[in-house]
Design an enzyme around this catalytic site. Structure first.
Site, PDB file in Angstrom:
ATOM      1  N   TYR A  67     -12.462  -2.290  -3.712  1.00 40.56           N
ATOM      2  CA  TYR A  67     -13.010  -2.430  -2.357  1.00 40.56           C
ATOM      3  C   TYR A  67     -14.540  -2.297  -2.344  1.00 40.56           C
ATOM      4  CZ  TYR A  67      -8.383  -2.346  -0.118  1.00 40.56           C
ATOM      5  OH  TYR A  67      -7.120  -2.653   0.322  1.00 40.56           O
ATOM      6  N   LYS A 106       0.821  -1.213   0.000  1.00 44.77           N
ATOM      7  CA  LYS A 106       0.000   0.000   0.000  1.00 44.77           C
ATOM      8  C   LYS A 106       0.860   1.270   0.000  1.00 44.77           C
ATOM      9  CE  LYS A 106      -3.989  -2.234   2.240  1.00 44.77           C
ATOM     10  NZ  LYS A 106      -5.043  -2.070   3.273  1.00 44.77           N
ATOM     11  N   GLU A 144      -9.704 -10.813  -7.373  1.00 46.27           N
ATOM     12  CA  GLU A 144      -8.731  -9.724  -7.210  1.00 46.27           C
ATOM     13  C   GLU A 144      -7.595  -9.824  -8.221  1.00 46.27           C
ATOM     14  OE1 GLU A 144      -9.619  -9.137  -2.434  1.00 46.27           O
ATOM     15  OE2 GLU A 144      -7.606  -9.705  -3.074  1.00 46.27           O
ATOM     16  N   HIS A 170      -2.197  -5.506   1.636  1.00 50.43           N
ATOM     17  CA  HIS A 170      -3.488  -6.185   1.487  1.00 50.43           C
ATOM     18  C   HIS A 170      -3.219  -7.579   0.954  1.00 50.43           C
ATOM     19  CE1 HIS A 170      -7.565  -7.185   0.261  1.00 50.43           C
ATOM     20  NE2 HIS A 170      -7.011  -7.670  -0.839  1.00 50.43           N
ATOM     21  N   ASN A 226      -2.186   0.246   6.765  1.00 51.65           N
ATOM     22  CA  ASN A 226      -1.691  -1.029   7.300  1.00 51.65           C
ATOM     23  C   ASN A 226      -0.789  -1.797   6.339  1.00 51.65           C
ATOM     24  OD1 ASN A 226      -3.701  -1.892   5.583  1.00 51.65           O
ATOM     25  ND2 ASN A 226      -4.662  -3.289   7.026  1.00 51.65           N
TER      26      ASN A 226
HETATM   27  P1  CMP Z   1      -7.567  -4.543   3.650  1.00 52.81           P
HETATM   28  O1  CMP Z   1      -7.195  -5.962   3.936  1.00 52.81           O
HETATM   29  O2  CMP Z   1      -6.858  -3.890   2.524  1.00 52.81           O
HETATM   30  O3  CMP Z   1      -9.144  -4.479   3.392  1.00 52.81           O
HETATM   31  C1  CMP Z   1      -9.915  -3.326   3.673  1.00 52.81           C
HETATM   32  C2  CMP Z   1      -9.158  -2.298   4.465  1.00 52.81           C
HETATM   33  O4  CMP Z   1      -9.970  -1.350   5.156  1.00 52.81           O
HETATM   34  C3  CMP Z   1      -8.370  -2.983   5.557  1.00 52.81           C
HETATM   35  O5  CMP Z   1      -7.284  -3.691   4.977  1.00 52.81           O
HETATM   36  C4  CMP Z   1      -8.022  -1.801   6.472  1.00 52.81           C
HETATM   37  O6  CMP Z   1      -6.824  -1.158   6.095  1.00 52.81           O
HETATM   38  C5  CMP Z   1      -9.178  -0.819   6.228  1.00 52.81           C
HETATM   39  N1  CMP Z   1     -10.022  -0.650   7.417  1.00 52.81           N
HETATM   40  C6  CMP Z   1     -10.210   0.497   8.078  1.00 52.81           C
HETATM   41  N2  CMP Z   1     -11.045   0.313   9.120  1.00 52.81           N
HETATM   42  C7  CMP Z   1     -11.390  -0.991   9.116  1.00 52.81           C
HETATM   43  C8  CMP Z   1     -12.214  -1.806   9.949  1.00 52.81           C
HETATM   44  N3  CMP Z   1     -12.869  -1.307  11.008  1.00 52.81           N
HETATM   45  N4  CMP Z   1     -12.326  -3.123   9.648  1.00 52.81           N
HETATM   46  C9  CMP Z   1     -11.696  -3.650   8.576  1.00 52.81           C
HETATM   47  N5  CMP Z   1     -10.894  -2.929   7.752  1.00 52.81           N
HETATM   48  C10 CMP Z   1     -10.730  -1.615   8.022  1.00 52.81           C
END
Ligand code: CMP
Length: 142
Positions: free
Chosen positions: A50, A10, A127, A116, A113
């Site tokens: 998403y 990311k 995906e 992904h 974070n």
């Molecule tokens: P990712 O696995 O990329 O999928 C969706 C993303 O939304 C997740 O990682 C997080 O970075 C982001 N996100 C932010 N808030 C939340 C939440 N409460 N629960 C899950 N994903 C979240």
């Protein structure tokens, strides 16, 4: 079973110069990188990726973060690749991520974070085809 999974490094991890360190973890775990491209996502491409989260309160922040800088999108292949990739990434929220995982070491918050990864065989197939056509995924012959 031999599987493929989609990985995204990311914008926070690209900006932090952590691509090499994260790729090192993929390769040390035995996963093979069989496709890769750097992309600047726009709202449409990130929002579509998403789409399942479109009704969640964090969706707008997620799309704006994912378009804030380039990402490195890859396909990883190997035995049990989907679960293995999720194990080495660690929990979605870095506060909950086990020691030694990518998110524990490189992520700053649940929103930023670092990585992904696909969460099931169905999402991996969807995906991978969202970002790559078949000719862009390279079979390993050695
Ligand atoms: P990712 O696995 O990329 O999928 C969706 C993303 O939304 C997740 O990682 C997080 O970075 C982001 N996100 C932010 N808030 C939340 C939440 N409460 N629960 C899950 N994903 C979240």
């Amino acid at each position: 079973a031999n599987e493929r999974t989609l990985s995204i490094i990311k914008p926070d991890a690209v900006a932090g110069n952590n691509i090499g360190a994260i790729y090192d973890r993929f390769e040390k775990s035995g996963l093979k990188i069989v496709a890769a491209k750097m992309m600047q996502l726009d709202d449409k491409k990130a929002g579509g990726f998403y789409a399942e989260h479109a009704e969640r309160p964090f969706y707008n922040d997620l799309v704006s973060f994912m378009t804030s800088g380039p990402v490195l999108v890859s396909v990883l292949e190997g035995e049990n690749a989907i679960a293995k990739h999720r194990d080495i990434m660690g929990a979605t929220n870095p506060k909950d991520a086990a020691e030694g995982t990518i998110r524990a070491d490189f992520a700053s918050s649940i929103d930023e974070n670092a990585v992904h990864g696909s969460d099931s065989a169905e999402s991996a197939a969807r995906e991978i085809s969202y970002f790559f056509n078949e000719e862009e995924v390279c079979a390993r012959t050695r």
